[in-house]
Scaffold this motif. Structure first.
Motif, PDB file in Angstrom:
ATOM      1  N   ASP A  56      -9.923  -6.448   0.689  1.00 33.75           N
ATOM      2  CA  ASP A  56      -9.739  -5.206   0.437  1.00 33.75           C
ATOM      3  C   ASP A  56     -10.650  -4.716  -0.715  1.00 33.75           C
ATOM      4  O   ASP A  56      -9.986  -4.793  -1.903  1.00 33.75           O
ATOM      5  N   SER A 192      -5.192  12.121   6.407  1.00 37.96           N
ATOM      6  CA  SER A 192      -5.528  10.789   5.755  1.00 37.96           C
ATOM      7  C   SER A 192      -6.564  10.658   4.780  1.00 37.96           C
ATOM      8  O   SER A 192      -6.569  10.351   3.476  1.00 37.96           O
ATOM      9  N   GLU A 196      -5.892  10.561   0.804  1.00 37.06           N
ATOM     10  CA  GLU A 196      -6.298   9.257   0.286  1.00 37.06           C
ATOM     11  C   GLU A 196      -7.213   9.576  -0.778  1.00 37.06           C
ATOM     12  O   GLU A 196      -7.192   8.790  -1.985  1.00 37.06           O
ATOM     13  N   ARG A 204      -1.846   8.198  -7.736  1.00 35.56           N
ATOM     14  CA  ARG A 204      -0.641   8.320  -6.979  1.00 35.56           C
ATOM     15  C   ARG A 204       0.599   8.897  -7.769  1.00 35.56           C
ATOM     16  O   ARG A 204       1.589   8.264  -7.708  1.00 35.56           O
ATOM     17  N   GLY A 302     -10.223   2.126   6.302  1.00 34.91           N
ATOM     18  CA  GLY A 302      -9.295   2.140   5.579  1.00 34.91           C
ATOM     19  C   GLY A 302      -8.025   2.845   6.151  1.00 34.91           C
ATOM     20  O   GLY A 302      -6.766   2.322   5.796  1.00 34.91           O
ATOM     21  N   THR A 305      -5.994   0.178   7.953  1.00 33.67           N
ATOM     22  CA  THR A 305      -5.126  -0.667   6.841  1.00 33.67           C
ATOM     23  C   THR A 305      -4.014  -0.211   6.455  1.00 33.67           C
ATOM     24  O   THR A 305      -2.791  -0.563   6.274  1.00 33.67           O
ATOM     25  N   HIS A 306      -4.031   1.309   6.007  1.00 36.39           N
ATOM     26  CA  HIS A 306      -2.990   2.224   5.714  1.00 36.39           C
ATOM     27  C   HIS A 306      -1.858   2.367   6.455  1.00 36.39           C
ATOM     28  O   HIS A 306      -0.801   2.284   6.169  1.00 36.39           O
ATOM     29  N   TRP A 307      -2.342   2.595   7.751  1.00 35.41           N
ATOM     30  CA  TRP A 307      -1.262   2.558   8.855  1.00 35.41           C
ATOM     31  C   TRP A 307      -0.553   1.277   9.015  1.00 35.41           C
ATOM     32  O   TRP A 307       0.835   1.186   9.215  1.00 35.41           O
ATOM     33  N   ARG A 309      -0.132  -1.202   6.871  1.00 33.08           N
ATOM     34  CA  ARG A 309       0.569  -1.422   5.606  1.00 33.08           C
ATOM     35  C   ARG A 309       1.893  -0.376   5.789  1.00 33.08           C
ATOM     36  O   ARG A 309       3.065  -1.254   5.453  1.00 33.08           O
ATOM     37  N   LYS A 316       2.029  -0.529  -1.964  1.00 28.68           N
ATOM     38  CA  LYS A 316       0.602  -0.435  -2.304  1.00 28.68           C
ATOM     39  C   LYS A 316       0.166  -1.591  -3.243  1.00 28.68           C
ATOM     40  O   LYS A 316       0.495  -1.269  -4.373  1.00 28.68           O
ATOM     41  N   ASP A 321      -2.866  -4.778   0.781  1.00 26.34           N
ATOM     42  CA  ASP A 321      -3.926  -4.201   1.789  1.00 26.34           C
ATOM     43  C   ASP A 321      -4.815  -5.299   2.437  1.00 26.34           C
ATOM     44  O   ASP A 321      -5.202  -4.923   3.540  1.00 26.34           O
ATOM     45  N   PRO A 450       3.717   3.985  -2.311  1.00 29.37           N
ATOM     46  CA  PRO A 450       3.120   4.809  -1.342  1.00 29.37           C
ATOM     47  C   PRO A 450       3.765   6.223  -1.665  1.00 29.37           C
ATOM     48  O   PRO A 450       5.127   6.403  -1.956  1.00 29.37           O
TER      49      PRO A 450
END
Length: 451
Positions: A56, A192, A196, A204, A302, A305-307, A309, A316, A321, A450
């Motif tokens: 990642d 997304s 993101e 975040r 990406g 990967t986000h989905w 995780r 996060k 990741d 997250p």
């Protein structure tokens, strides 16, 4: 784990490694990452299924994971995949330090030129650069990642490499977005993608109160009802209480009682996202460098990967990741069955300065440094075992060493520093430009929750 001839074998459990070492059937080949070499077993007599290397990439840190996959029958009766995380590494880059050093050296150079050539015309930056040239701060990210990848491929039977290709379309973000509801804005560029981008820019957290670990809304700094645009430069992340309290009021009025917060929000809105630019500039060359290793390379988005995780319920972090990179089909019954409790934190420190003089604040030499970096067989950064026979620091120590020409090298522990003669040192591992430490996965992943 390595075979007798140095060929990579499947990683083993730490308890198994301790058993082999205690029984005299293996020796330590490397301290970090910890690797053992078997004395009698060969590659031909061992079953090697192979592992996957997952990355990642990031601007400040890169997550690396070694996994293996086992096929099983899922709850639906279909063949599912169980992915196990064997080793996770967080590689911390030093691109910011390299950039600062280049800027400082350029300032020294300009000052020396202007002091002696007062009326010298500016020098044009017309030097040709080869194809694929990158600034040293960006080239370092690729080189340090490849150094760790090559080393892991030497110590583990890597069959394929999976890498996440993170890219934000910053030129599209700079354009005017059509007016409408928030859902309409997100549907234009994809929920997304915009989210993101803002999560990365605002770390975040809520822009108005720094709240983390709570649902975050996309808020217009200048409301559309007051003429505000839908540009990404006018969007921030706000928690639900701050978003409702602000409403359509101007941000200057909402933060009138917090001038420091107002100044920071305005400055962050105007500041470009340098991490995104660095990732965009290096992602293609990183994939090209990985492909040159002769191992099949698979690039993933990406968003996937986000989905993955979120589907696994993981927080996060770079290492998590990396574990979630690739295909995880929840409908088929795929699962991530093991996450390592500890990760190896590898921080890039470099091999010291090549300059043999220490400059003053004007860039002129102030004192001479030793011409060599190796003194009495040791160099700064070597991992050594020190045996102090007597005195206040009597005992055995395993630490990094800072060398001196006198032979009295310095050992630095968590609580103290003391000098040891080179005669009382034993080399364990040469300095390779990195420092190694262990950290809990939960503690590191807690920094980024997250949204």
């Amino acid at each position: 784990m390595l075979a007798k001839g140095g060929e990579p074998l499947m990683p083993c459990h730490p308890a198994r490694a301790r058993e082999l070492l205690a029984g005299g059937r293996a020796v330590v080949a490397r301290r970090a990452p910890f690797t053992i070499r078997l004395k009698h077993r060969t590659r031909a007599g061992s079953a090697v299924e192979g592992v996957q290397l997952r990355l990642d990439p990031g601007s400040r840190a890169t997550g690396i994971a070694i996994t293996d996959e086992r096929h099983r029958i899922g709850p639906t009766g279909r063949t599912a995949v169980a992915r196990r995380g064997l080793i996770t590494i967080e590689l911390r880059h030093r691109g910011q330090q390299i950039h600062g050093g280049m800027v400082r050296r350029a300032a020294y150079r300009r000052r020396r030129r202007s002091a002696n050539l007062r009326y010298r015309a500016p020098r044009h930056d017309n030097r040709p650069r080869p194809d694929g040239w990158l600034p040293p701060s960006l080239r370092h990210r690729i080189d340090s990642t490849m150094a760790v990848v090559v080393r892991l491929c030497r110590y583990a039977p890597v069959l394929e490499i999976h890498v996440e290709q993170v890219a934000f379309d910053t030129t599209a973000f700079a354009g005017v977005m059509p007016s409408g509801t928030q859902a309409g804005v997100e549907s234009t560029y994809g929920a997304s993608e915009v989210r993101e981008f803002l999560l990365a820019k605002w770390k975040r957290s809520c822009a108005y109160c720094d709240a983390t670990g709570v649902p975050l809304n996309i808020d217009h700094v200048r409301a559309r009802s007051r003429g505000g645009s839908d540009r990404v430069s006018n969007l921030v992340l706000a928690c639900i209480p701050c978003n409702q309290a602000k409403g359509t009021a101007p941000v200057q009025e909402f933060l009138a009682d917090r001038p420091a917060r107002l100044e920071r929000v305005i400055a962050q809105l105007r500041r470009p996202l340098q991490d995104v630019a660095a990732t965009n500039a290096t992602r293609l060359q990183l994939v090209k460098a990985l492909a040159a290793q002769g191992v099949p390379v698979h690039a993933w988005s990406g968003g996937r990967t986000h989905w993955n995780r979120l589907a696994m319920g993981l927080p996060k972090s770079h290492t998590l990741d990396a574990l979630a990179t690739g295909v995880i089909d929840r409908a088929r019954g795929d699962a991530l069955v093991r996450v390592p409790a500890q990760i190896l934190v590898v921080a890039s420190t470099g091999r010291g300065s090549y300059a043999r003089t220490t400059p003053d604040r004007f860039g002129f030499p102030r004192l001479q440094r030793p011409r060599g970096k190796v003194h009495h067989g040791y160099s700064t950064g070597d991992l050594v075992a020190a045996v102090v026979p007597k005195g206040k620091w009597a005992g055995s120590w395993v630490e990094r060493v800072a060398v001196r020409t006198s032979g009295q090298h310095r050992i630095t522990t968590l609580t103290s520093r003391f000098d040891v003669s080179h005669r009382n040192l034993r080399l364990l591992q040469r300095a390779d430009g990195y420092t190694y430490a262990f950290a809990d996965e939960i503690r590191l992943s807690g920094r980024h929750r997250p949204a």
